[in-house]
Design a protein around this motif. Structure first.
Motif: not given
Ligand code: ASP
Length: 398
Positions: A344-345, A374, A300, A377, A340-341, A262, A264, A381
């Motif tokens: 976070a969205g 998450d 996201t 998505r 990218g954690i 989850a 990026s 991403n």
């Molecule tokens: N977890 C997503 C990412 O790392 C970010 C998000 O929370 O949308 O790309």
């Protein structure tokens, strides 16, 4: 061997769901395996970002070439993110998953939900490069690395640069280390998924929630699927001129890692390795992938638009054209601002909700299934980044 390895990874996903659903106790005990895997990935991320961006820029020869790649990347990111948001808005507008749904928020957002655009902009230039590194602030690290590298490029050196050789040696070595970590991916992925499913309460707890939010989840997943399997492949076909599904097949391990972690950013080492192996030019991949993992988040952006309109529908708030337009722009911005954690969205979504007056505590309604969405998505991403690298590399040839 490669085909068999992917089979192991896919099995890891399935085993993870089964273990987490039916053996939650054991899954939680074995969660340390997944944690080790993510720690190892994160351990290489920052050195990889600094070394690969510096290496890519120093190999570009002129600042003009850097500007060209940078502009092409920004153009690609903006266009694809906008297409993603438009897809999300169309899906949620026509499916109306929130109409008739009324429930109290089921939980509180665990993190601090304040998000300000001003802070984001000011933090782009770090006062202290090492503090940014220590706090895993990826975007300021990228900005500082780009500036330092451009300065090296701008000086007229009389001799061949030693730093260039050092960077290229470090670069190859970090990717070697990544290779070793990828060897543990099947186990790590199984453990990460099992622990997450178990932490959510196993199959008995998850199924009723999924059922009550199934329309909303369906809308998000449909939007993501359209973007991942139609829009992005079409862009690849038009600009690269090759079979997009063959390319996606070559990088599918990256997508599964994104789903499992989850994140990026945590996936970046795997993305870099596989994209270069799939034939994308190294200097381009090394610059656009770290940037993409941090600012280019199609999944996201799409998700934030769907979630915002869904919540408006739940609260019975009527949205007019201008509000849809506001959501369109703020969702794009919120996706750029999201780190990218994991999840976070959810934090940057406050910006979208507040812009059109949807109560932010509505986030509690969708919190229960966010862990799953998450992951989906994040995979989209990262897919956007891998296709972006191929498209930009191709455009640089022209
Ligand atoms: N977890 C997503 C990412 O790392 C970010 C998000 O929370 O949308 O790309």
């Amino acid at each position: 061997m490669k085909g068999r390895f992917v089979l192991f990874i896919v099995s890891g996903v399935i085993v993870g769901f089964l273990f987490g659903g039916f053996l939650p106790g054991l899954s939680l005990k074995l969660s340390f395996i997944g944690e080790l895997f993510v720690n190892a990935l994160k351990m290489v991320v920052l050195p990889l970002i600094v070394v690969s961006i510096a290496n890519a820029i120093l190999n570009m020869e002129t600042i003009k070439q850097f500007q060209l790649v940078g502009l092409k990347a920004l153009f690609y990111y903006t266009m694809t993110t906008a297409l993603a948001v438009a897809t999300g808005l169309a899906v949620v507008y026509f499916l109306r998953p929130g109409v008739g749904v009324s429930f109290a928020p089921q939980g509180k957002v665990g993190k601090d939900v304040s998000f300000s655009l001003h802070d984001l902009i000011v933090s782009l230039i770090p006062q202290n490069f090492f503090k940014a590194l220590a706090e895993f602030d990826v975007l300021p690290v990228i900005v500082a690395t780009v500036l330092f590298s451009l300065a090296v490029l701008a000086v007229e050196w009389k001799e061949e640069l030693t730093v260039k050789r050092i960077l290229s040696e470090l670069d190859v070595s970090i990717l070697k280390l990544t290779d070793w970590i990828i060897g543990f991916a099947p186990l790590g992925i199984a453990s990460l998924i099992a622990a997450k499913v178990a932490a959510m309460g196993g199959a008995e707890a998850i199924l009723p929630i999924v059922k009550s939010l199934s329309k909303y989840m369906g809308a998000v997943l449909l939007g993501l699927a359209v973007h991942a399997f139609l829009t992005l492949p079409l862009i690849y076909l038009i600009f690269v001129g090759k079979n997009p599904y063959e390319y996606i097949g070559k990088v599918k391990e990256v997508l599964i890692t994104a789903f499992a972690t989850a994140s990026s950013s945590a996936t970046l080492p795997v993305t870099m390795k596989r994209v270069i192996e799939a034939g994308v030019r190294r200097e381009v991949a090394e610059f656009v992938l770290p940037l993409g993992a941090t600012v280019n988040m199609d999944g996201t952006a799409l998700y934030e638009a769907v979630a915002a309109v869904f919540l408006a529908q739940c609260y019975g708030i009527d949205l007019g054209f201008s509000q849809y337009l506001t959501i369109f722009f703020t969702a794009t911005l919120a996706a750029v601002g999201a780190a990218g954690i994991p999840e976070a969205g959810l934090v940057t979504m406050v910006l979208v909700l507040e812009s059109v007056g949807i109560p932010t505590e509505g986030i509690g309604i969708i919190l229960a299934v966010d862990w799953f969405l998450d992951r989906c998505r994040t995979a989209v991403n990262v897919l956007g980044d891998t296709i972006g690298a191929a498209v930009i590399a191709k455009k640089m040839e022209v």
